[in-house]
Design an enzyme around this catalytic site. Structure first.
Site, mmCIF file in Angstrom:
data_model
loop_
_atom_site.group_PDB
_atom_site.id
_atom_site.type_symbol
_atom_site.label_atom_id
_atom_site.label_comp_id
_atom_site.label_asym_id
_atom_site.label_seq_id
_atom_site.Cartn_x
_atom_site.Cartn_y
_atom_site.Cartn_z
ATOM 1 N N ASP A 187 5.144 -6.427 10.716
ATOM 2 C CA ASP A 187 4.092 -5.857 11.573
ATOM 3 C C ASP A 187 2.762 -6.508 11.236
ATOM 4 O O ASP A 187 2.620 -7.161 10.194
ATOM 5 C CB ASP A 187 4.004 -4.335 11.360
ATOM 6 C CG ASP A 187 3.438 -3.606 12.574
ATOM 7 O OD1 ASP A 187 4.235 -3.128 13.401
ATOM 8 O OD2 ASP A 187 2.197 -3.535 12.703
ATOM 9 N N ASP A 246 1.246 -11.540 12.080
ATOM 10 C CA ASP A 246 0.609 -11.336 13.376
ATOM 11 C C ASP A 246 1.291 -12.350 14.288
ATOM 12 O O ASP A 246 1.223 -13.561 14.028
ATOM 13 C CB ASP A 246 -0.891 -11.617 13.234
ATOM 14 C CG ASP A 246 -1.630 -11.614 14.564
ATOM 15 O OD1 ASP A 246 -0.979 -11.665 15.628
ATOM 16 O OD2 ASP A 246 -2.878 -11.584 14.524
ATOM 17 N N VAL A 247 1.955 -11.882 15.329
ATOM 18 C CA VAL A 247 2.776 -12.817 16.121
ATOM 19 C C VAL A 247 1.943 -13.839 16.894
ATOM 20 O O VAL A 247 2.499 -14.786 17.456
ATOM 21 C CB VAL A 247 3.747 -12.083 17.083
ATOM 22 C CG1 VAL A 247 4.743 -11.230 16.317
ATOM 23 C CG2 VAL A 247 3.002 -11.291 18.146
ATOM 24 N N ASN A 257 9.816 -7.494 19.396
ATOM 25 C CA ASN A 257 9.353 -6.202 19.901
ATOM 26 C C ASN A 257 7.838 -6.114 19.991
ATOM 27 O O ASN A 257 7.324 -5.410 20.868
ATOM 28 C CB ASN A 257 9.889 -5.097 18.983
ATOM 29 C CG ASN A 257 9.201 -3.781 19.231
ATOM 30 O OD1 ASN A 257 9.513 -3.084 20.186
ATOM 31 N ND2 ASN A 257 8.218 -3.431 18.402
ATOM 32 N N TYR A 269 -0.278 -7.348 31.905
ATOM 33 C CA TYR A 269 0.906 -6.881 31.159
ATOM 34 C C TYR A 269 2.165 -7.186 31.972
ATOM 35 O O TYR A 269 3.157 -7.710 31.438
ATOM 36 C CB TYR A 269 0.764 -5.388 30.877
ATOM 37 C CG TYR A 269 1.906 -4.769 30.099
ATOM 38 C CD1 TYR A 269 1.976 -4.891 28.716
ATOM 39 C CD2 TYR A 269 2.913 -4.043 30.739
ATOM 40 C CE1 TYR A 269 3.021 -4.316 27.991
ATOM 41 C CE2 TYR A 269 3.957 -3.461 30.031
ATOM 42 C CZ TYR A 269 4.001 -3.602 28.658
ATOM 43 O OH TYR A 269 5.040 -3.030 27.946
ATOM 44 N N LYS A 291 5.367 -9.663 30.867
ATOM 45 C CA LYS A 291 6.748 -9.191 30.711
ATOM 46 C C LYS A 291 7.683 -9.940 31.668
ATOM 47 O O LYS A 291 8.853 -10.182 31.332
ATOM 48 C CB LYS A 291 6.816 -7.676 30.903
ATOM 49 C CG LYS A 291 6.087 -6.896 29.791
ATOM 50 C CD LYS A 291 6.663 -7.187 28.399
ATOM 51 C CE LYS A 291 6.034 -6.345 27.302
ATOM 52 N NZ LYS A 291 6.598 -6.585 25.986
ATOM 53 N N THR A 328 5.427 6.652 23.158
ATOM 54 C CA THR A 328 4.859 5.960 21.992
ATOM 55 C C THR A 328 3.332 5.966 22.117
ATOM 56 O O THR A 328 2.777 6.336 23.157
ATOM 57 C CB THR A 328 5.318 4.488 21.918
ATOM 58 O OG1 THR A 328 4.701 3.767 22.977
ATOM 59 C CG2 THR A 328 6.834 4.350 21.992
HETATM 60 P P1 NAP Z 1 3.176 0.541 19.936
HETATM 61 O O1 NAP Z 1 3.465 1.992 19.778
HETATM 62 O O2 NAP Z 1 1.773 0.115 20.211
HETATM 63 O O3 NAP Z 1 3.750 -0.242 18.654
HETATM 64 C C1 NAP Z 1 3.665 -1.646 18.619
HETATM 65 C C2 NAP Z 1 3.704 -2.130 17.186
HETATM 66 O O4 NAP Z 1 3.469 -3.551 17.201
HETATM 67 C C3 NAP Z 1 2.581 -1.520 16.336
HETATM 68 O O5 NAP Z 1 3.025 -1.246 15.031
HETATM 69 C C4 NAP Z 1 1.526 -2.602 16.370
HETATM 70 O O6 NAP Z 1 0.631 -2.551 15.278
HETATM 71 C C5 NAP Z 1 2.374 -3.851 16.341
HETATM 72 N N1 NAP Z 1 1.641 -5.028 16.798
HETATM 73 C C6 NAP Z 1 0.648 -5.088 17.719
HETATM 74 N N2 NAP Z 1 0.185 -6.331 17.838
HETATM 75 C C7 NAP Z 1 0.894 -7.102 16.971
HETATM 76 C C8 NAP Z 1 0.868 -8.470 16.624
HETATM 77 N N3 NAP Z 1 -0.024 -9.323 17.169
HETATM 78 N N4 NAP Z 1 1.735 -8.919 15.693
HETATM 79 C C9 NAP Z 1 2.603 -8.082 15.088
HETATM 80 N N5 NAP Z 1 2.671 -6.754 15.369
HETATM 81 C C10 NAP Z 1 1.815 -6.277 16.297
HETATM 82 O O7 NAP Z 1 4.046 -0.037 21.125
HETATM 83 P P2 NAP Z 1 5.503 0.416 21.663
HETATM 84 O O8 NAP Z 1 5.287 1.337 22.803
HETATM 85 O O9 NAP Z 1 6.366 0.790 20.556
HETATM 86 O O10 NAP Z 1 5.950 -0.979 22.295
HETATM 87 C C11 NAP Z 1 6.853 -1.873 21.637
HETATM 88 C C12 NAP Z 1 7.307 -2.904 22.657
HETATM 89 O O11 NAP Z 1 7.953 -2.232 23.754
HETATM 90 C C13 NAP Z 1 6.163 -3.713 23.271
HETATM 91 O O12 NAP Z 1 6.585 -5.036 23.467
HETATM 92 C C14 NAP Z 1 5.951 -3.030 24.598
HETATM 93 O O13 NAP Z 1 5.361 -3.886 25.534
HETATM 94 C C15 NAP Z 1 7.366 -2.645 24.970
HETATM 95 N N6 NAP Z 1 7.465 -1.561 25.943
HETATM 96 C C16 NAP Z 1 6.939 -0.339 25.671
HETATM 97 C C17 NAP Z 1 7.074 0.668 26.617
HETATM 98 C C18 NAP Z 1 6.545 2.039 26.402
HETATM 99 O O14 NAP Z 1 6.577 2.847 27.352
HETATM 100 N N7 NAP Z 1 6.099 2.405 25.216
HETATM 101 C C19 NAP Z 1 7.731 0.419 27.830
HETATM 102 C C20 NAP Z 1 8.239 -0.851 28.063
HETATM 103 C C21 NAP Z 1 8.116 -1.836 27.101
HETATM 104 P P3 NAP Z 1 -0.795 -1.793 15.498
HETATM 105 O O15 NAP Z 1 -0.474 -0.385 15.905
HETATM 106 O O16 NAP Z 1 -1.445 -1.909 14.160
HETATM 107 O O17 NAP Z 1 -1.504 -2.555 16.581
#
Ligand code: NAP
Length: 251
Positions: free
Chosen positions: A37, A59-60, A86, A150, A154, A185
């Protein structure tokens, strides 16, 4: 035997949310998972909580950090069977009001991140005949107001998945994507105020009408686990939609 017995797995953005659920379920199913992360403290807390095999942060958006973290994971695990891309961020903005800097940033995380991670991991995945699971979104399939950039990232990730899958097929490496609808989330929590302001509809009502309920991170982890497993050995280049029927409906 557990579905992912002995699989060696690296998950980006896995300290929280969907990534954490994936790391947790994969571990429960017998995988050895390395957490990664941008938030090192949160990554360590998650790794300790779920009994992960280790932590290799990056950091990706930083290619050398990604290369270093993948190598660290390979050293910890003795190889690599599964890469889960992810890590992702959202931007909520009317498309043509978004700054160019912010547009570049979301591409750097959501598209360039998975690209450089796949490049860093591919040699190890060829060796193990492993696979990649990219966490895309239904936003890559349909458009949504406020989520223009966004959605574009995707859609790009789904296309990277397809092309990588086809190019890698002769090596035995599979590449698939998962496309969730709205899930429970921090990312969605951050989006709610802007969506409610734009639609004048309570977000809970919108979700109930369009997808029945919010998805859970565990819903998504289940599909990722299946795709990562040997049960999915003929599945590559696919994107799996899980959205309670949102994209199936015209009204
Ligand atoms: P989240 O709750 O914001 O968690 C994302 C995690 O990734 C956090 O721990 C974040 O750290 C970390 N992160 C952010 N920027 C980063 C970087 N540059 N390098 C490494 N790590 C990084 O998001 P989520 O909802 O779990 O989403 C996870 C994935 O699912 C994403 O790709 C998102 O687009 C996709 N997705 C989510 C949903 C949804 O409804 N939640 C729906 C479709 C797809 P920080 O918190 O410190 O920034």
């Amino acid at each position: 035997m557990p579905e992912l017995d002995g699989k060696r797995v690296f998950v980006t953005g896995s300290a929280a949310g969907i990534g954490k659920a994936i790391a947790t379920l994969f571990t429960q199913r017998g995988a050895r998972v390395v957490i990664s992360d941008i938030d090192a403290d949160a990554a360590k807390t998650t790794a300790d909580e779920i009994g992960a095999a280790g932590v290799a942060n990056c950091d990706v958006t930083d290619e050398s950090q990604v290369q270093g973290a993948v190598q660290q994971a390979v050293d910890l695990l003795g190889g690599l069977d599964v890469l889960v891309n992810n890590a992702g961020i959202e931007v909520s903005s009317p498309l043509l009001q978004q700054s160019t800097e912010s547009f570049d940033k979301i591409y750097a995380v959501n598209v360039r991140g998975p690209f450089v991670a796949m490049k860093a991991a591919i040699g190890h995945l060829i060796e193990s005949k492993g696979n990649v699971v990219n966490i895309a979104s239904i936003a890559g399939i349909g458009g949504s107001p406020l989520l223009g950039s966004y959605c574009a990232t995707k859609a790009a990730l789904i296309q990277l998945t397809r092309v990588a899958a086809v190019e890698m097929r002769p090596t035995g490496v599979r590449v698939n994507a998962v496309c969730p609808g709205f899930a429970d989330t921090a990312m969605v929590e951050r989006l709610v105020p802007d969506f409610e302001a734009a639609t004048q509809v309570p977000f809970g009502d919108l979700v109930a009408m369009k997808q029945g309920r919010l998805g859970t991170p565990e819903d998504i982890a289940e599909v990722a686990a299946f795709l990562a497993s040997d049960r999915a050995s003929w599945i590559t280049g696919s994107h799996y939609v899980l959205d309670g029927g949102l994209t199936a409906s015209l009204v």
